[in-house]
Design a protein around this motif. Structure first.
Motif, PDB file in Angstrom:
ATOM      1  N   UNK A  31       0.834  -1.196   0.000  1.00 46.53           N
ATOM      2  CA  UNK A  31       0.000   0.000   0.000  1.00 46.53           C
ATOM      3  C   UNK A  31       0.865   1.240   0.000  1.00 46.53           C
ATOM      4  N   UNK A  32       0.348   2.301   0.597  1.00 50.08           N
ATOM      5  CA  UNK A  32       1.108   3.550   0.579  1.00 50.08           C
ATOM      6  C   UNK A  32       1.419   4.025   1.997  1.00 50.08           C
ATOM      7  N   UNK A  33       2.600   4.615   2.117  1.00 53.80           N
ATOM      8  CA  UNK A  33       3.062   5.225   3.355  1.00 53.80           C
ATOM      9  C   UNK A  33       3.518   6.625   2.988  1.00 53.80           C
ATOM     10  N   UNK A  34       2.843   7.612   3.536  1.00 54.37           N
ATOM     11  CA  UNK A  34       3.153   9.014   3.258  1.00 54.37           C
ATOM     12  C   UNK A  34       3.152   9.298   1.758  1.00 54.37           C
ATOM     13  N   UNK A  35       2.192   8.683   1.050  1.00 50.86           N
ATOM     14  CA  UNK A  35       2.009   8.912  -0.375  1.00 50.86           C
ATOM     15  C   UNK A  35       2.912   8.097  -1.283  1.00 50.86           C
ATOM     16  N   UNK A  36       3.803   7.294  -0.720  1.00 55.78           N
ATOM     17  CA  UNK A  36       4.731   6.489  -1.510  1.00 55.78           C
ATOM     18  C   UNK A  36       4.312   5.016  -1.452  1.00 55.78           C
ATOM     19  N   UNK A  97       5.128   2.165  12.738  1.00 50.50           N
ATOM     20  CA  UNK A  97       6.113   2.125  11.659  1.00 50.50           C
ATOM     21  C   UNK A  97       7.445   2.617  12.213  1.00 50.50           C
ATOM     22  N   UNK A  98       8.514   1.867  11.957  1.00 45.11           N
ATOM     23  CA  UNK A  98       9.846   2.186  12.463  1.00 45.11           C
ATOM     24  C   UNK A  98      10.740   2.646  11.308  1.00 45.11           C
ATOM     25  N   UNK A  99      10.928   3.967  11.145  1.00 45.18           N
ATOM     26  CA  UNK A  99      11.715   4.462  10.014  1.00 45.18           C
ATOM     27  C   UNK A  99      13.231   4.293  10.193  1.00 45.18           C
ATOM     28  N   UNK A 100      13.680   4.074  11.413  1.00 43.48           N
ATOM     29  CA  UNK A 100      15.110   3.944  11.689  1.00 43.48           C
ATOM     30  C   UNK A 100      15.424   2.564  12.254  1.00 43.48           C
ATOM     31  N   UNK A 101      16.694   2.307  12.505  1.00 41.89           N
ATOM     32  CA  UNK A 101      17.137   0.991  12.960  1.00 41.89           C
ATOM     33  C   UNK A 101      16.978   0.793  14.467  1.00 41.89           C
ATOM     34  N   UNK A 102      16.170   1.618  15.111  1.00 40.93           N
ATOM     35  CA  UNK A 102      15.919   1.475  16.546  1.00 40.93           C
ATOM     36  C   UNK A 102      14.419   1.598  16.820  1.00 40.93           C
ATOM     37  N   UNK A 103      14.036   1.326  18.047  1.00 37.43           N
ATOM     38  CA  UNK A 103      12.614   1.358  18.413  1.00 37.43           C
ATOM     39  C   UNK A 103      12.061   2.791  18.451  1.00 37.43           C
ATOM     40  N   UNK A 104      12.906   3.765  18.733  1.00 35.50           N
ATOM     41  CA  UNK A 104      12.521   5.171  18.690  1.00 35.50           C
ATOM     42  C   UNK A 104      13.599   5.936  17.947  1.00 35.50           C
ATOM     43  N   UNK A 105      13.235   6.930  17.209  1.00 33.56           N
ATOM     44  CA  UNK A 105      11.868   7.410  17.025  1.00 33.56           C
ATOM     45  C   UNK A 105      11.078   6.460  16.128  1.00 33.56           C
ATOM     46  N   UNK A 106       9.757   6.584  16.205  1.00 37.95           N
ATOM     47  CA  UNK A 106       8.865   5.827  15.334  1.00 37.95           C
ATOM     48  C   UNK A 106       7.583   6.618  15.107  1.00 37.95           C
ATOM     49  N   UNK A 137      -0.368   8.090  11.220  1.00 36.44           N
ATOM     50  CA  UNK A 137       0.578   7.689  12.252  1.00 36.44           C
ATOM     51  C   UNK A 137       1.328   8.928  12.740  1.00 36.44           C
ATOM     52  N   UNK A 138       1.299   9.151  14.049  1.00 35.73           N
ATOM     53  CA  UNK A 138       1.949  10.321  14.644  1.00 35.73           C
ATOM     54  C   UNK A 138       3.366   9.986  15.099  1.00 35.73           C
ATOM     55  N   UNK A 139       4.227  10.955  15.028  1.00 35.20           N
ATOM     56  CA  UNK A 139       5.636  10.812  15.382  1.00 35.20           C
ATOM     57  C   UNK A 139       5.813  10.689  16.895  1.00 35.20           C
ATOM     58  N   UNK A 150       1.063  16.762  14.927  1.00 37.12           N
ATOM     59  CA  UNK A 150       1.456  17.768  13.935  1.00 37.12           C
ATOM     60  C   UNK A 150       2.521  17.209  12.983  1.00 37.12           C
ATOM     61  N   UNK A 151       3.198  16.148  13.396  1.00 35.27           N
ATOM     62  CA  UNK A 151       4.206  15.483  12.573  1.00 35.27           C
ATOM     63  C   UNK A 151       3.702  14.063  12.325  1.00 35.27           C
ATOM     64  N   UNK A 152       2.890  13.886  11.308  1.00 31.50           N
ATOM     65  CA  UNK A 152       2.297  12.576  11.065  1.00 31.50           C
ATOM     66  C   UNK A 152       2.438  12.173   9.601  1.00 31.50           C
ATOM     67  N   UNK A 153       2.279  10.890   9.345  1.00 31.38           N
ATOM     68  CA  UNK A 153       2.298  10.342   7.992  1.00 31.38           C
ATOM     69  C   UNK A 153       1.053   9.479   7.818  1.00 31.38           C
TER      70      UNK A 153
END
Length: 170
Positions: A31-36, A97-106, A137-139, A150-153
Motif C-alpha cells: 500500500x502507501x506510506x506518506x504517499x509512496x 512504523x519504524x523508520x530507523x534501525x531502533x525502536x525510537x523514534x517511530x 501515524x503520529x511521530x 502535527x508530525x504525522x504520515x
C-alpha cells in the motif's frame, strides 16, 4: 497427438506459474506510506513467523502482523499491525512504523484504529488474515515523549498473510 501433449504441457506450466505467482503474493503487506507505494514481507523463522497469534487466555487472542522491507529481520522500515480477538470478534488495531534501525523514534497510532478484515481464520496451529488498515501515524521521538499529531504520515495498506500460532512463554 503430439500437439495435444504439448498443449497440455503448456497449460500445466501456465497453471504452475499462476500458482507460483499467487504464492508470491501471500504473506505480504502492500500500500502507501506518506504517499509512496511500499511493500513489506512477512519473515518466517524456526520458531514461527512475524505474522502470528497467541492465546492470552481462553477466548482472547493477540494477533501481530509484522512486515519487513526486505525478506529478513531488520527494525528499520518495519510495519507492525496488532489487534486482539475476543470470543471470535476482532478489536481495533494498533499500528507502528519504524523508520530507523531502533525502536525510537517511530510513528504510531495513539489510540486503536479500525481494521477492515475480509478474512480472519484462526484454527489449530495456523490461520489467515486478509484485510486493510488506513490511518494516520503520529511521530514519537522517545519513550518519554507523547505522539506528535502535527508530525504525522498517512498509511493505507492491504495484507493477506498466513498466521502461525505461537505459544506464549511465561
Amino acid at each position: 497427438m503430439r500437439h495435444l501433449g504439448r498443449s497440455i504441457g503448456l497449460a500445466l506450466c501456465a497453471g504452475a506459474m499462476t500458482l507460483a505467482s499467487a504464492q508470491a503474493l501471500a504473506n505480504e503487506i502492500h500500500g502507501s506510506l506518506d504517499g509512496e507505494e511500499r511493500e513489506w514481507h512477512v519473515v518466517t523463522h524456526a520458531e514461527g513467523s512475524t505474522a502470528n497469534y497467541h492465546e492470552l487466555m481462553p477466548g482472547m487472542l493477540n494477533v501481530t502482523i509484522q512486515g519487513h522491507r526486505e525478506e529478513k529481520f531488520a527494525t528499520q522500515g518495519t510495519l507492525s499491525i496488532d489487534f486482539m480477538v475476543m470470543q471470535g470478534s476482532p478489536s481495533a488495531a494498533s499500528v507502528t512504523y519504524f523508520p530507523e534501525a531502533s525502536m525510537v523514534p517511530h510513528y504510531g497510532t495513539e489510540t486503536e484504529v479500525p481494521i477492515e478484515l475480509e478474512v480472519l481464520e484462526l484454527e489449530g496451529d495456523s490461520g489467515r488474515a486478509k484485510g486493510r488498515v488506513s490511518t494516520s501515524l503520529a511521530y514519537v521521538e522517545s519513550m518519554q515523549s507523547s505522539h506528535d499529531a502535527a508530525n504525522s504520515i498517512d498509511l493505507d495498506v492491504e495484507f493477506d498473510v498466513t498466521l502461525v500460532r505461537e505459544e506464549l512463554e511465561l
